[in-house]
Design a protein around this motif. Structure first.
Motif, short mmCIF file in Angstrom:
data_model
loop_
_atom_site.label_atom_id
_atom_site.label_comp_id
_atom_site.label_asym_id
_atom_site.label_seq_id
_atom_site.Cartn_x
_atom_site.Cartn_y
_atom_site.Cartn_z
N ALA A 117 0.84 -1.19 0.00
CA ALA A 117 0.00 0.00 0.00
C ALA A 117 0.88 1.24 0.00
CB ALA A 117 -0.92 0.01 1.22
N THR A 174 -2.80 -0.96 -2.97
CA THR A 174 -3.74 0.13 -2.71
C THR A 174 -3.02 1.46 -2.51
OG1 THR A 174 -5.32 -1.36 -1.64
CG2 THR A 174 -5.51 0.97 -1.11
N ARG A 212 -3.91 4.99 -0.81
CA ARG A 212 -4.82 5.77 0.00
C ARG A 212 -4.42 7.25 -0.14
NH1 ARG A 212 -7.17 2.95 4.32
NH2 ARG A 212 -7.54 0.79 3.67
N ALA A 248 -9.56 5.78 -1.84
CA ALA A 248 -8.66 4.66 -2.11
C ALA A 248 -8.70 4.33 -3.59
CB ALA A 248 -9.06 3.44 -1.28
N THR A 301 -6.77 1.40 -6.58
CA THR A 301 -6.04 0.15 -6.71
C THR A 301 -5.15 0.17 -7.93
OG1 THR A 301 -7.86 -1.05 -5.66
CG2 THR A 301 -6.27 -2.36 -6.91
#
Length: 218
Positions: free
Chosen positions: A106, A135, A137, A209, A211
């Motif tokens: 992430a 991910t 954020r 968020a 991806t």
């Protein structure tokens, strides 16, 4: 590209004034939302003075916190000592992250994409160091929805604001930039923060968020 960007006056003002003011205004709630549910290996791009470090959940194994400004980085190193998870503070820029491809589960971008030199390059770098399906954020102030304020933002960005605010730009359409970089946006909340009687040029925020696609980027 050097990993160091010096903004000593901005760094002092942010650490002593702006950061604490935002905390009093309730930004901690949004920081918690930003980091909730993260796990594994995380890279935080533009970690500033480390205000997120105590808020990472215990499911995170390690945070590589990248910060180019030396005064803020020194404060981040101090903050890392009391972090809730292991944090390594690293000199570097978003446009040239000092990590191999596909190193992280992430990435966190918190109030930083306003100030990078080139959003597309920075987001390509974030994508590069994320594993497939990883991910991103993000919590960023962005271009206003109101035409009058957008005019104010453009005027500020063309004159004194970036010089006074460590390279910050007020009128960036960061949500569109994230999608244009190939990320699939899965969550997006747009809101005004802080709530004030007089509108501010850095009041419109997005939190969400996205991806990194699992397929090869070609």
């Amino acid at each position: 590209m050097s990993g160091r960007i010096k903004h000593p006056i901005f760094a002092r003002i942010y650490a002593k004034c702006a950061g604490p003011c935002l905390e009093r205004a309730g930004i901690g709630v949004h920081r918690d939302r930003l980091l909730a549910g993260l796990s594994g290996e995380v890279v935080e791009v533009g970690a500033g003075n480390g205000l997120n470090f105590t808020r990472y959940p215990g499911t995170v194994r390690h945070v590589a916190a990248v910060e180019p400004e030396p005064d803020l980085r020194a404060l981040a190193e101090q903050a890392a000592r009391s972090a809730s998870v292991p944090v390594e503070v690293v000199e570097g820029r978003a446009e040239a992250l000092p990590f191999p491809d596909e190193s992280f589960d992430a990435a966190v971008a918190c109030l930083v994409l306003c100030s990078v030199t080139d959003q597309s390059v920075a987001l390509a770098e974030i994508s590069r160091v994320l594993r497939p399906g990883g991910t991103l954020r993000f919590f960023e102030h962005v271009r206003s929805d109101f035409a009058g304020m957008r005019g104010v933002q453009r005027a500020l960005d063309a004159t004194i604001w970036p010089l006074a605010a460590g390279g910050c730009h007020t009128a960036r359409d960061t949500g569109t930039a994230i999608a244009a970089a190939g990320f699939a946006v899965t969550e997006l909340d747009c809101f005004e923060f802080p709530r004030t009687r007089i509108p501010l040029p850095i009041q419109t925020h997005i939190l969400g968020a996205a991806t990194r696609p699992s397929a090869d980027r070609g």
